[in-house]
Design a protein around this motif. Structure first.
Motif, PDB file in Angstrom:
ATOM      1  N   SER A 687       4.488 -56.003 -33.989  1.00  0.00           N
ATOM      2  CA  SER A 687       3.291 -56.830 -33.865  1.00  0.00           C
ATOM      3  C   SER A 687       2.430 -56.255 -32.749  1.00  0.00           C
ATOM      4  CB  SER A 687       3.652 -58.274 -33.528  1.00  0.00           C
ATOM      5  OG  SER A 687       3.836 -58.410 -32.131  1.00  0.00           O
ATOM      6  N   LEU A 688       1.195 -56.717 -32.704  1.00  0.00           N
ATOM      7  CA  LEU A 688       0.304 -56.242 -31.638  1.00  0.00           C
ATOM      8  C   LEU A 688       0.623 -56.887 -30.294  1.00  0.00           C
ATOM      9  CD1 LEU A 688      -3.105 -55.864 -33.477  1.00  0.00           C
ATOM     10  CD2 LEU A 688      -1.861 -54.095 -32.240  1.00  0.00           C
ATOM     11  N   ALA A 689       1.585 -57.788 -30.290  1.00  0.00           N
ATOM     12  CA  ALA A 689       2.042 -58.301 -29.003  1.00  0.00           C
ATOM     13  C   ALA A 689       3.068 -57.354 -28.389  1.00  0.00           C
ATOM     14  CB  ALA A 689       2.645 -59.695 -29.178  1.00  0.00           C
ATOM     15  N   TYR A 691       3.376 -53.778 -29.617  1.00  0.00           N
ATOM     16  CA  TYR A 691       2.844 -52.418 -29.656  1.00  0.00           C
ATOM     17  C   TYR A 691       1.470 -52.500 -29.014  1.00  0.00           C
ATOM     18  CZ  TYR A 691       1.715 -47.786 -31.438  1.00  0.00           C
ATOM     19  OH  TYR A 691       1.397 -46.445 -31.534  1.00  0.00           O
TER      20      TYR A 691
ATOM     21  N   CYS B  43      -5.188 -58.459 -37.651  1.00  0.00           N
ATOM     22  CA  CYS B  43      -3.787 -58.719 -37.296  1.00  0.00           C
ATOM     23  C   CYS B  43      -3.304 -60.095 -37.741  1.00  0.00           C
ATOM     24  CB  CYS B  43      -3.575 -58.558 -35.793  1.00  0.00           C
ATOM     25  SG  CYS B  43      -4.337 -59.870 -34.791  1.00  0.00           S
ATOM     26  N   HIS B  45      -2.714 -62.451 -36.055  1.00  0.00           N
ATOM     27  CA  HIS B  45      -1.919 -63.156 -35.052  1.00  0.00           C
ATOM     28  C   HIS B  45      -2.609 -63.215 -33.685  1.00  0.00           C
ATOM     29  CE1 HIS B  45       0.165 -59.101 -35.365  1.00  0.00           C
ATOM     30  NE2 HIS B  45      -0.072 -59.116 -34.070  1.00  0.00           N
ATOM     31  N   VAL B  47      -4.476 -61.222 -31.766  1.00  0.00           N
ATOM     32  CA  VAL B  47      -4.538 -60.197 -30.731  1.00  0.00           C
ATOM     33  C   VAL B  47      -5.783 -59.314 -30.847  1.00  0.00           C
ATOM     34  CG1 VAL B  47      -3.346 -58.263 -29.635  1.00  0.00           C
ATOM     35  CG2 VAL B  47      -2.017 -60.152 -30.581  1.00  0.00           C
ATOM     36  N   LEU B 136      -9.848 -55.365 -29.870  1.00  0.00           N
ATOM     37  CA  LEU B 136      -9.409 -53.978 -30.016  1.00  0.00           C
ATOM     38  C   LEU B 136     -10.337 -53.194 -30.926  1.00  0.00           C
ATOM     39  CD1 LEU B 136      -5.573 -54.487 -30.568  1.00  0.00           C
ATOM     40  CD2 LEU B 136      -6.700 -53.670 -28.486  1.00  0.00           C
TER      41      LEU B 136
END
Ligand code: FES
Ligand code: FES
Lengths: 771, 160
Positions: A687-689, A691, B43, B45, B47, B136
């Protein structure tokens, strides 16, 4: 009017800025959605796949007529392993698609997928690169008992003598940890079945639409004409979207099977688990230097973890064989010996990622130069000066021919720009306050724009490399440029429009560039490997020059002049030295509608050109200044400078953008990003949490100085620039960290240089000192 | 499914009567039910920020908000940023400064900066850059995004 060399704002942008772009997920409305059921284990036997009553699950049995993805290298040291679209008996990595379900909406498909039970008996996987090479390692594939899928070897005759006569032999072990290219848009496709002509159109987020169509047709056993592949707006690729993935085969198969529209839009977790990984490499090298610091010989053992399968079409040879062929980089290496292995493991398959092996080989050569300078008491700039290639064409020990570049001059310019003596004073003063500053440089070459010879030399059964461009001036005087390349953010449409506008004397906004559609563009290879401006650009120049010649002929006839007297500029054909002129639009009209007046209009104002160059080397020097917090291991980049020589700049603003983005990915490689598997082969960073790509706060201002060596190896004078930023930045940053930590005598030879690794290095240096 | 709810979303000043499952995110409702696909999902989620829209004057990650929560609130998406043919200053400067490459992250950055300014018109450049660190981008190395946003900030302050 010269459009080449101008920072023209991009023609692509207004649509994207208004939110009117069409990325593949935007085209998925009204389609049914596929959800893949993925293996929860890295390795195991499939005992069964269970679905609740009434739920249709598609498995390998349904796809029994579909072939396996099995790219080939024509070399004796290559073991071709086949990748089934869905496996029937065993799984090879955690995240591998094993089955799929379909529902009217994506969320409903996810609900269904959760009800599917994969009965898999787990087996001990092999995950780590060096563990996979141990004699007792379990083979990932029975065909490759030692886990080596490809191996390159060479040794020049004088290598042993070089080492025997060396004043210093420098040895290094380097490690680059696994990364993801991580485009912001994940993979995805929408396959639309057309009842009328029984064709299936796949819209997909890809870099190589023509190749994808060939691969799909081969696997599905249908004529290519039954398929159309369209790459719509693509939200970044960086190499990850080059390959033929099983998911696309399944998607197109299902659309043909159900005769309806189906979509697959992967989520971020799937992208991390199952798209492609890169850069998992370990190099062991020895350099033999004479007392003056000249590199007499280089010996290397290069290992690349290529994951579970071989990516199509470039194969698992892409990282190991690039490392093998290009390790010497910008240096004169007199004698060379290397062994390079692609090692298969129960992890996600490796595929190209911007830079391919060169970030690691640049890190290797630049660490080697630094270490050798220290050992021999030489200035690190001076040792590079003595070893950098300086006469052209230069032939490397692996047979690569480097065209003219500015290797030494770029380094000198960089060193002058950062004012090294002033930095050393600042560094010394900071040290008295307990602050650790460091400066690192990296000099490198970037092989770009290479055509078929380079790929053929690698032994690829499918040899990419050329490009074709179809250039047509329509009766309204507008130009269509149909290209086989397939840009996805590079601004190629703008740059090519500038190029052909100059050729035809029109303005770039009159040029429409059509790409990414197998029905509307000539067969070509797509966009990757820093090739499009060089190769598609060269072909565009040739095709538009042919159209210009026809225009001149028609204009000459209309204005009773000779072709040689006609200039095309400002939307007009002018007779030189007179005030006679005719709008190009009228000439275009006449060529189409009054053709009986002109002789030799063969092909008319629609011309095609083909270009397949040998390749050209860009070069650059990067300088990083960092501050290392020795208590936390944190690194701050205080300054980053790039001196870049990519030949002629067609659109300097776009070139700078490529450098910016590349350097940011290089910084990520140097300090932050790492794909981590646990020993059981579970991905811990899905996840981007977990990586961590850098944000705006981690990327410093990037200063750029251009040099323009115009080489005759490219038709446009432009060299490729897509990957350089990514290639050079890690070495510059790691060298800067090592420089900052010189008081501790710390060596860092692993990326990313995380706080944890830096702290560990400082601790072990301190312990060694106390022993 | 019969547990769907009929709600009305107010997006870019227009009413969209939609019927959605309670679990549906605002992002999905905007994309699938309102046909506004300029809001992207990177994503899902919370982020990447690609899905950022403005809700009642503040930037919000639409993948983390349920559509039903947005009922009665004013939602602004990238499609509503320009005034007809005239680009918003942020869009104009992104274009001129080459603040986008693939463009996938762009709507999120535009709405983040526009929303941060709307929430606090006195925001200074450094604070704005700090806000931008919540999204991002994989293509631009942020260099030209920073330039574009700084220039746009001046224009927005001056009201041009
Ligand atoms: S999609 Fe909402 S934050 Fe990434
Ligand atoms: S422009 Fe491609 S992710 Fe930002």
């Amino acid at each position: 009017m010269n459009w080449i060399g101008r920072s023209l704002p991009r023609l692509e942008d207004p649509t994207l800025l208004r939110g009117h772009g069409h990325y593949v997920a935007d085209l998925a409305q009204d389609a049914a959605h596929i959800r893949f059921v993925r293996s929860p284990v890295a390795r195991g036997r499939i005992l069964g796949i269970e679905a609740p009553e009434g739920v249709t699950v598609y498995t390998a049995a349904d796809l029994s007529d579909v072939g396996q993805i099995r790219p080939v290298l024509e070399r004796p040291d290559y073991v071709a392993v086949g990748q089934p679209v869905l496996p029937s008996d065993r799984v090879c990595f955690a995240g591998q698609a094993v089955a799929f379900v379909v529902a009217d909406e994506a969320a409903a498909a996810e609900d269904l997928a959760e009800q599917i039970f994969l009965d898999i008996e787990p087996e001990e996987p092999v995950v780590d690169l060096d563990a996979a090479l141990r004699p007792d390692a379990v083979p990932t594939h029975p065909e490759a008992p030692g886990n080596v899928l490809v191996e390159g070897r060479m040794r020049t005759s004088g290598l042993d003598a070089a080492f025997a006569g060396a004043a210093a032999v420098v040895e290094l072990d380097l490690r680059s940890r696994r990364q993801s290219a991580m485009p912001m848009e994940t993979r995805g496709g929408v396959a639309r079945y057309d009842q009328r002509d029984r064709r299936t159109t796949l819209h997909a987020s890809v870099q190589m639409p023509h190749m994808l169509r060939t691969g799909l047709a081969d696997l599905l056993g249908c004529p290519e004409a039954d398929l159309r592949v369209i790459a719509p707006d693509v939200g970044g690729g960086f190499g990850q979207k080059m390959s033929l993935f099983p998911e696309y085969v399944a998607l197109v198969w299902l659309a043909r099977h159900l005769k309806r529209d189906v979509a697959w839009i992967e989520d971020r977790r799937e992208n991390f688990l199952a798209s492609a990984h890169s850069r998992d490499q370990a190099f062991t090298v020895r350099g033999a230097f004479d007392a003056q610091g000249r590199l007499l010989g280089l010996e290397a053992d290069l290992r690349s973890n290529v994951g579970a399968f071989s990516c199509y079409p470039v194969t698992c040879g892409v990282e190991p064989l690039m490392a093998f062929a290009e390790l010497p980089g910008p240096y004169k290496v007199l004698e060379y010996g290397a062994r390079s292995r692609g090692v298969t493991t129960n992890t996600c398959t490796m595929a190209p990622y911007r830079g391919v092996a060169r970030p690691m080989l640049t890190l290797t050569m630049e660490r080697l130069m630094e270490d050798a300078a220290r050992r021999l008491g030489l200035d690190p700039i001076e040792i590079r000066r003595r070893n950098l290639i300086d006469s052209f064409p230069h032939r490397s020990p692996t047979g690569l021919v480097y065209d003219a570049g500015s290797y030494i001059a770029a380094m000198e310019a960089a060193v002058a720009a950062v004012d090294l003596p002033a930095f050393r004073r600042r560094q010394a003063e900071a040290l008295t306050q307990g602050r650790y500053l460091g400066l690192g440089i990296s000099v490198f070459s970037e092989r770009t724009g290479y055509g078929t010879p380079a790929y053929a030399a690698r032994g690829m059964a499918i040899v990419p490399g050329y490009e074709q461009v179809d250039c047509a001036l329509d009766p309204s005087g507008h130009l269509e440029l149909r290209i086989g390349a397939s840009p996805h953010g590079q601004g190629l449409a703008t740059a090519l429009a500038q190029l052909v506008a100059d050729e035809l004397g029109v303005v770039p906004s009159q040029v429409r560039v059509i790409s990414g559609d197998t029905d509307r563009t000539p067969y070509g290879w797509g966009t990757f490997a820093s090739r499009s401006m060089v190769i598609a650009g060269g072909a565009s120049k040739l095709a538009s020059a042919k159209v210009a010649a026809k225009l001149r002929a028609v204009a000459a006839c209309l204005m009773e002049a000779t072709e040689a007297e006609i200039d095309l500029e400002g939307g007009l054909a002018r007779v030189r030295g007179t005030n006679r002129s005719t709008p190009i639009r009228e000439i275009a009209r006449a060529a189409h509608h009054r053709s009986h007046l002109f002789s030799d209009l063969e092909g008319g104002l629609r011309q095609t050109a083909f270009y397949d160059p040998f390749g050209t080397f860009s070069n650059a020097c990067h300088v990083a200044e960092v501050e290392v917090d020795v208590d936390t291991g944190g690194v701050r980049i205080e300054r980053f400078l790039v001196v870049e020589d990519a030949g002629r700049l067609i659109n300097p603003m776009i070139v700078d953008g490529q450098i910016h983005g590349g350097v940011a990915q290089g910084i990520a490689n140097a300090l932050y990003e790492e794909m981590i598997y646990d020993p059981d082969g579970n991905l811990l960073t899905a996840s981007l949490a977990d990586y961590l790509p850098p944000t705006i706060n981690e990327i410093p201002k990037i200063e750029i100085i251009h040099m323009e060596t115009i080489s005759d190896a490219t038709l446009t004078g432009a060299k490729g620039v897509g990957e350089g930023g990514t290639i050079g930045a890690p070495a510059a940053i790691v060298n800067a960290i090592v420089d900052a930590l010189a008081p501790f005598g710390v060596a860092i030879n692993e990326t990313p240089a995380t706080p944890e690794r830096i702290r560990a290095a400082i601790r072990s240096a301190r312990e060694n000192r106390h022993e | 499914m019969n547990d769907r709810l009929a709600i009305t979303l107010n997006v870019n000043g227009q009413s969209y009567p939609v019927t959605v499952e309670p679990r549906k995110s605002l992002a999905d409702a905007l994309r699938e039910d309102c046909g506004l696909t300029g809001t992207h999902l990177g994503c899902e989620h919370g982020v990447c920020g690609a899905c950022t829209v403005i809700v009642d004057g503040r930037p919000v990650r639409s993948c983390l908000m349920f559509a039903v929560q947005a009922e009665g609130l004013a939602v602004c998406t990238v499609e509503g940023l320009a005034e007809g043919e005239a680009l918003h200053p942020l869009q104009r400067h992104f274009w001129e400064q080459h603040g986008l490459q693939c463009g996938f992250c762009t709507p999120g950055f535009l709405m983040l900066a526009a929303g941060a300014f709307e929430a606090d018109p006195t925001i200074d450049e450094a604070e704005m850059i700090d806000v931008l660190s919540s999204n991002l981008c994989r293509c631009t190395g942020y260099q030209n995004i920073a330039k574009a946003v700084s220039l746009a900030l001046q224009d927005m302050r001056a009201g041009v």
